[in-house]
Design a protein around this motif. Structure first.
Motif, PDB file in Angstrom:
ATOM      1  N   LEU A  43      44.196 -12.774  12.151  1.00  0.00           N
ATOM      2  CA  LEU A  43      44.869 -13.579  13.319  1.00  0.00           C
ATOM      3  C   LEU A  43      44.564 -14.740  13.464  1.00  0.00           C
ATOM      4  O   LEU A  43      45.307 -15.616  13.875  1.00  0.00           O
ATOM      5  CB  LEU A  43      44.262 -12.789  14.466  1.00  0.00           C
ATOM      6  N   GLU A  44      43.421 -15.367  13.079  1.00  0.00           N
ATOM      7  CA  GLU A  44      43.034 -16.719  12.786  1.00  0.00           C
ATOM      8  C   GLU A  44      44.203 -17.612  12.253  1.00  0.00           C
ATOM      9  O   GLU A  44      44.774 -18.544  12.566  1.00  0.00           O
ATOM     10  CB  GLU A  44      41.693 -17.049  12.564  1.00  0.00           C
ATOM     11  N   ARG A  45      44.397 -16.759  11.048  1.00  0.00           N
ATOM     12  CA  ARG A  45      45.650 -17.473  10.034  1.00  0.00           C
ATOM     13  C   ARG A  45      46.872 -17.438  10.873  1.00  0.00           C
ATOM     14  O   ARG A  45      47.700 -18.270  10.707  1.00  0.00           O
ATOM     15  CB  ARG A  45      45.659 -16.939   8.717  1.00  0.00           C
ATOM     16  N   VAL A  46      47.384 -16.418  11.677  1.00  0.00           N
ATOM     17  CA  VAL A  46      48.523 -16.482  12.290  1.00  0.00           C
ATOM     18  C   VAL A  46      48.483 -17.527  13.442  1.00  0.00           C
ATOM     19  O   VAL A  46      49.546 -18.250  13.464  1.00  0.00           O
ATOM     20  CB  VAL A  46      48.658 -15.014  13.143  1.00  0.00           C
ATOM     21  N   GLY A  47      47.139 -17.653  13.867  1.00  0.00           N
ATOM     22  CA  GLY A  47      47.082 -19.068  14.857  1.00  0.00           C
ATOM     23  C   GLY A  47      47.468 -20.252  14.172  1.00  0.00           C
ATOM     24  O   GLY A  47      48.219 -21.055  14.719  1.00  0.00           O
ATOM     25  N   PHE A  48      46.928 -20.350  13.079  1.00  0.00           N
ATOM     26  CA  PHE A  48      47.254 -21.575  12.242  1.00  0.00           C
ATOM     27  C   PHE A  48      48.615 -21.867  11.825  1.00  0.00           C
ATOM     28  O   PHE A  48      49.455 -22.927  12.076  1.00  0.00           O
ATOM     29  CB  PHE A  48      46.210 -21.459  10.821  1.00  0.00           C
ATOM     30  N   LEU A  49      49.360 -20.644  11.882  1.00  0.00           N
ATOM     31  CA  LEU A  49      50.871 -20.539  11.630  1.00  0.00           C
ATOM     32  C   LEU A  49      51.432 -21.227  12.805  1.00  0.00           C
ATOM     33  O   LEU A  49      52.250 -22.016  12.995  1.00  0.00           O
ATOM     34  CB  LEU A  49      51.350 -19.206  11.209  1.00  0.00           C
ATOM     35  N   PHE A  50      51.420 -20.411  14.110  1.00  0.00           N
ATOM     36  CA  PHE A  50      51.863 -21.002  15.136  1.00  0.00           C
ATOM     37  C   PHE A  50      51.408 -22.506  15.292  1.00  0.00           C
ATOM     38  O   PHE A  50      52.388 -23.503  15.770  1.00  0.00           O
ATOM     39  CB  PHE A  50      51.338 -20.370  16.253  1.00  0.00           C
ATOM     40  N   ASP A  51      50.418 -22.858  14.828  1.00  0.00           N
ATOM     41  CA  ASP A  51      50.014 -24.321  15.138  1.00  0.00           C
ATOM     42  C   ASP A  51      50.761 -25.267  14.363  1.00  0.00           C
ATOM     43  O   ASP A  51      51.392 -26.386  14.518  1.00  0.00           O
ATOM     44  CB  ASP A  51      48.511 -24.732  14.977  1.00  0.00           C
ATOM     45  N   ASP A  52      51.096 -24.925  13.134  1.00  0.00           N
ATOM     46  CA  ASP A  52      51.879 -25.427  12.126  1.00  0.00           C
ATOM     47  C   ASP A  52      53.458 -25.472  12.673  1.00  0.00           C
ATOM     48  O   ASP A  52      54.139 -26.476  12.360  1.00  0.00           O
ATOM     49  CB  ASP A  52      51.897 -24.953  10.630  1.00  0.00           C
ATOM     50  N   TRP A  53      54.067 -24.408  13.300  1.00  0.00           N
ATOM     51  CA  TRP A  53      55.407 -24.356  13.512  1.00  0.00           C
ATOM     52  C   TRP A  53      55.500 -25.371  14.820  1.00  0.00           C
ATOM     53  O   TRP A  53      56.481 -26.099  14.780  1.00  0.00           O
ATOM     54  CB  TRP A  53      55.455 -22.883  14.337  1.00  0.00           C
ATOM     55  N   GLU A  54      54.315 -25.454  15.770  1.00  0.00           N
ATOM     56  CA  GLU A  54      54.509 -26.509  16.960  1.00  0.00           C
ATOM     57  C   GLU A  54      54.543 -27.639  16.273  1.00  0.00           C
ATOM     58  O   GLU A  54      55.415 -28.587  17.035  1.00  0.00           O
ATOM     59  CB  GLU A  54      53.515 -26.399  17.729  1.00  0.00           C
ATOM     60  N   HIS A  55      53.804 -28.031  15.341  1.00  0.00           N
ATOM     61  CA  HIS A  55      53.659 -29.426  14.857  1.00  0.00           C
ATOM     62  C   HIS A  55      55.081 -29.757  14.011  1.00  0.00           C
ATOM     63  O   HIS A  55      55.692 -30.992  14.384  1.00  0.00           O
ATOM     64  CB  HIS A  55      52.667 -29.680  13.894  1.00  0.00           C
ATOM     65  N   THR A  56      55.541 -28.862  13.673  1.00  0.00           N
ATOM     66  CA  THR A  56      57.002 -29.086  12.678  1.00  0.00           C
ATOM     67  C   THR A  56      57.963 -29.264  13.762  1.00  0.00           C
ATOM     68  O   THR A  56      58.826 -30.051  13.689  1.00  0.00           O
ATOM     69  CB  THR A  56      57.297 -28.051  11.969  1.00  0.00           C
ATOM     70  N   ALA A  57      58.048 -28.243  14.710  1.00  0.00           N
ATOM     71  CA  ALA A  57      59.110 -28.553  15.941  1.00  0.00           C
ATOM     72  C   ALA A  57      58.872 -29.790  16.655  1.00  0.00           C
ATOM     73  O   ALA A  57      59.994 -30.557  16.942  1.00  0.00           O
ATOM     74  CB  ALA A  57      58.997 -27.279  16.963  1.00  0.00           C
ATOM     75  N   SER A  58      57.897 -30.386  16.740  1.00  0.00           N
ATOM     76  CA  SER A  58      57.620 -31.786  17.259  1.00  0.00           C
ATOM     77  C   SER A  58      58.024 -32.761  16.485  1.00  0.00           C
ATOM     78  O   SER A  58      58.477 -33.658  16.852  1.00  0.00           O
ATOM     79  CB  SER A  58      56.047 -32.080  17.562  1.00  0.00           C
ATOM     80  N   ARG A  59      57.686 -32.758  15.074  1.00  0.00           N
ATOM     81  CA  ARG A  59      58.095 -33.869  14.051  1.00  0.00           C
ATOM     82  C   ARG A  59      59.740 -33.587  14.369  1.00  0.00           C
ATOM     83  O   ARG A  59      60.513 -34.579  13.879  1.00  0.00           O
ATOM     84  CB  ARG A  59      57.665 -33.403  12.803  1.00  0.00           C
ATOM     85  N   LEU A  60      60.309 -32.581  14.374  1.00  0.00           N
ATOM     86  CA  LEU A  60      61.879 -32.378  14.130  1.00  0.00           C
ATOM     87  C   LEU A  60      62.569 -33.036  15.311  1.00  0.00           C
ATOM     88  O   LEU A  60      63.404 -33.753  15.172  1.00  0.00           O
ATOM     89  CB  LEU A  60      62.108 -30.820  13.882  1.00  0.00           C
ATOM     90  N   ALA A  61      61.878 -32.771  16.395  1.00  0.00           N
ATOM     91  CA  ALA A  61      62.336 -33.365  17.677  1.00  0.00           C
ATOM     92  C   ALA A  61      62.252 -34.918  17.747  1.00  0.00           C
ATOM     93  O   ALA A  61      63.375 -35.399  17.951  1.00  0.00           O
ATOM     94  CB  ALA A  61      61.825 -32.927  18.958  1.00  0.00           C
ATOM     95  N   GLU A  62      61.204 -35.390  17.053  1.00  0.00           N
ATOM     96  CA  GLU A  62      61.100 -36.851  16.926  1.00  0.00           C
ATOM     97  C   GLU A  62      62.118 -37.353  15.955  1.00  0.00           C
ATOM     98  O   GLU A  62      62.764 -38.434  16.374  1.00  0.00           O
ATOM     99  CB  GLU A  62      59.833 -37.166  16.356  1.00  0.00           C
ATOM    100  N   VAL A  63      62.426 -36.753  14.915  1.00  0.00           N
ATOM    101  CA  VAL A  63      63.376 -37.263  13.818  1.00  0.00           C
ATOM    102  C   VAL A  63      64.785 -37.158  14.369  1.00  0.00           C
ATOM    103  O   VAL A  63      65.574 -38.039  14.388  1.00  0.00           O
ATOM    104  CB  VAL A  63      63.336 -36.510  12.511  1.00  0.00           C
ATOM    105  N   GLU A  64      64.810 -36.068  15.294  1.00  0.00           N
ATOM    106  CA  GLU A  64      66.479 -35.975  15.797  1.00  0.00           C
ATOM    107  C   GLU A  64      66.587 -37.146  16.812  1.00  0.00           C
ATOM    108  O   GLU A  64      67.667 -37.781  16.827  1.00  0.00           O
ATOM    109  CB  GLU A  64      66.618 -34.618  16.392  1.00  0.00           C
ATOM    110  N   ALA A  65      65.550 -37.413  17.744  1.00  0.00           N
ATOM    111  CA  ALA A  65      65.791 -38.646  18.458  1.00  0.00           C
ATOM    112  C   ALA A  65      65.832 -39.613  17.716  1.00  0.00           C
ATOM    113  O   ALA A  65      66.843 -40.692  18.422  1.00  0.00           O
ATOM    114  CB  ALA A  65      64.549 -38.622  19.586  1.00  0.00           C
TER     115      ALA A  65
END
Length: 103
Positions: free
Chosen positions: A62-84
């Protein structure tokens, strides 16, 4: 986050599928999502509640799943930044209307 149960995984499972689903649903805005995929929720809960298997390994999984979610959030944030930034460039060269007209 749902996967961070503070170490009380049996307690999270004891709450039942409905409580687990509600907890997962509460996390949707944090993940930028609007709906759950119930097959995954049910499968995740089944694995959490299953008395068989290596229960001592579940916190680590479950800790690794949490890391996956953290990576997802970081990637989504970077994607929004690049799109802007891309929209800024399109605005600067006067192509925003043309590009946004493409289906």
């Amino acid at each position: 986050m749902v996967v961070d149960a503070g170490g009380d995984l049996p307690g999270l499972a004891r709450g039942g599928l409905d409580a687990f689903t509600a907890a997962a649903r509460a996390q949707l805005p944090r993940l930028g999502a609007t709906r759950l995929y119930y097959a995954i929720v049910r499968g995740f809960f089944a694995a959490l509640a299953d008395p068989a298997g290596a229960a001592t390994q579940r916190p680590g999984a479950l800790e690794r799943v949490g890391f996956l979610f953290d990576d997802w959030e970081h990637t989504a944030s970077r994607l929004a930044e690049v799109e802007a930034r891309m929209v800024g460039v399109l605005d600067a060269i006067g192509l925003t209307a043309l590009v946004t007209s493409i289906p």
